[in-house]
Motif scaffolding. Structure first.
Motif, short mmCIF file in Angstrom:
data_model
loop_
_atom_site.label_atom_id
_atom_site.label_comp_id
_atom_site.label_asym_id
_atom_site.label_seq_id
_atom_site.Cartn_x
_atom_site.Cartn_y
_atom_site.Cartn_z
N ASP A 120 0.46 -26.24 -28.56
CA ASP A 120 0.00 -24.94 -28.06
C ASP A 120 -1.44 -24.67 -28.50
O ASP A 120 -1.82 -24.94 -29.64
N ASP A 162 1.96 -22.09 -21.52
CA ASP A 162 0.76 -21.27 -21.63
C ASP A 162 -0.47 -22.16 -21.55
O ASP A 162 -0.65 -23.07 -22.36
N VAL A 197 4.52 -16.27 -15.34
CA VAL A 197 4.53 -17.39 -16.28
C VAL A 197 5.44 -17.12 -17.49
O VAL A 197 6.21 -18.02 -17.88
N PRO A 198 5.43 -15.93 -18.11
CA PRO A 198 6.34 -15.71 -19.24
C PRO A 198 7.80 -15.90 -18.86
O PRO A 198 8.57 -16.49 -19.63
N LYS A 230 8.38 -19.68 -18.24
CA LYS A 230 8.36 -20.39 -19.52
C LYS A 230 9.68 -20.21 -20.26
O LYS A 230 10.24 -21.17 -20.82
#
Length: 406
Positions: free
Chosen positions: A184, A209, A301-302, A305
């Motif tokens: 990350d 991310d 995206v959250p 994910k």
């Protein structure tokens, strides 16, 4: 003849506590699990369609129309604008739809921009290795600049901290064929870098991310995390990448028409507004728009994910409970949540039998490891795969293992 009274038999059985249970466990291992995954599609590309997908729901107004028509340009522009919004791209980044999937997008970037600076090429799986091969054998960059190779075996990462911020850096965000991703934040990339970063993010975009401030050239395809159709790629450029396009012209390097991104020394911005270089499949575009709408509906995206990480957690729990299976990527910090690669306590031929058995039973399709990877399996756990299906698959993995190992 030996005769045992009831009391003697009980005493004998008491002295042999492991005999009957072993027979029982052995017999149980032969019985297939009762439940199957509702959807057995675990392919790493093209990937499973989104939950509830129905082709009849696609907007069909564009079918049979030109991509240059008003509605054609509107739908292409919508796909571009929604991609930028959902991915959270900075306002000054460009995003365009290009030919030939992620491969076409990445090659386009390499052919147009590499050669201006020394380059560090990092790879730890087959596609990244392919970019290195193209840079050396086809672009012949070693005749122009210094080319540095940073490589690692499947399941590992090279020491990315040794890359030079003055150089261009090529890398894969998530190695689809190795199940290894960069940590990350991409902290190995300097905020004060002089070179450009070229990031192949085909199985990472939308599920991980993306630190856009670290990425100058990013590519992906619709067919991975969003379960779109193959054949089209996406190219994302930072302002620094645009500057490279407008200030560097590779000498003696022919560019095919589908690779050309500039006109009269300026970037062709129409490409990034919906005027594609060549004719796209408008049905595939509508399929992509449908996937984007679904992604937006579950939190962007959250949300995507979280779905992928939940799927990975199911396999992590299973691996922790069974000593005959392990991750190709031992370090959790670099373990992919989309293309999950696992080794088994089986020979290469047994793994082939294992994969075939699961396919024959209709519980897991296309999970064999990549041909250049070590003998392994690869289970796609991207956001379109439902957690309940991953959970249902786990007992079948155990069953198939015991069948093949016998």
């Amino acid at each position: 003849m030996l005769r045992l009274t009831s009391s003697r038999f009980l005493a004998f059985a008491h002295k042999q506590p492991t005999f009957l249970p072993r027979v029982s466990v052995r017999m149980m291992s032969m019985a297939p699990p009762a439940a199957k995954p509702v959807n057995p599609e675990f392919s790493s590309g093209p990937c499973k369609k989104r939950p509830g997908y129905n082709v009849d729901a696609l907007d069909k107004r564009i079918l049979g129309r030109s991509h240059r028509s008003k509605i054609g340009k509107e739908r292409l522009a919508l796909a571009i604008d929604e991609s930028k919004r959902i991915l959270g791209l900075p306002d000054d980044y460009l995003l365009g739809i290009v030919p030939a999937s992620d491969t076409g997008a990445y090659e386009m970037a390499m052919w147009n921009m590499l050669g201006a600076r020394n380059v560090d090429i990092c790879y730890w799986e087959s596609f990244g290795k392919g970019w290195y091969g193209d840079a050396v054998s086809h672009l012949k960059l070693k005749d122009l600049v210094e080319v540095n190779e940073f490589s690692a075996d499947y399941g590992q990462l090279p020491d990315l901290s040794k890359t030079n911020p003055d150089h261009d850096i090529c890398f894969t965000f998530n190695g689809t064929t190795s199940g290894v991703r960069v940590p990350d934040g991409c902290d190995f990339i300097s905020d004060d870098r002089k070179g450009l970063t070229f990031c192949d993010a085909t199985s990472a975009c939308f599920a991980m991310d993306m630190p856009w401030e670290k990425l100058d050239v990013t590519t992906y395809s619709w067919q991975k995390v969003l379960g779109g159709e193959g054949g089209h790629g996406v190219l994302i450029l930072s302002p620094r990448a645009v500057e490279r396009l407008e200030t560097y012209v590779p000498e003696n390097r022919p560019l095919p028409k589908i690779f050309r991104m500039t006109k009269k020394g300026k970037v062709d911005t129409s490409i990034f507004k919906g005027s594609t270089i060549n004719t796209p499949s408008m049905l595939a575009v509508e399929d992509y728009i449908d996937a984007l709408q679904w992604a937006d509906s579950i939190g962007g995206v959250p949300g995507l994910k979280k779905l992928s990480l939940n799927n990975l957690a199911v396999i992590e729990k299973f691996v922790a409970e069974n000593d005959w299976i392990d991750f190709l990527a031992k370090d959790p910090a670099i373990r992919s949540s989309t293309s999950v690669c696992c080794t088994l306590d089986l020979t290469a031929e047994q793994i082939k039998a294992f994969v075939s058995l699961l396919e024959k039973e209709g519980v897991a399709l296309d999970i064999g490891g990549y041909r250049d990877a070590p003998p392994s399996i690869r289970i796609w756990c991207g956001s379109t795969v439902e957690q309940a299906d991953v959970e249902a698959l786990m007992p079948w993995l155990k069953w198939a293992y015991h069948q093949v190992k016998a």
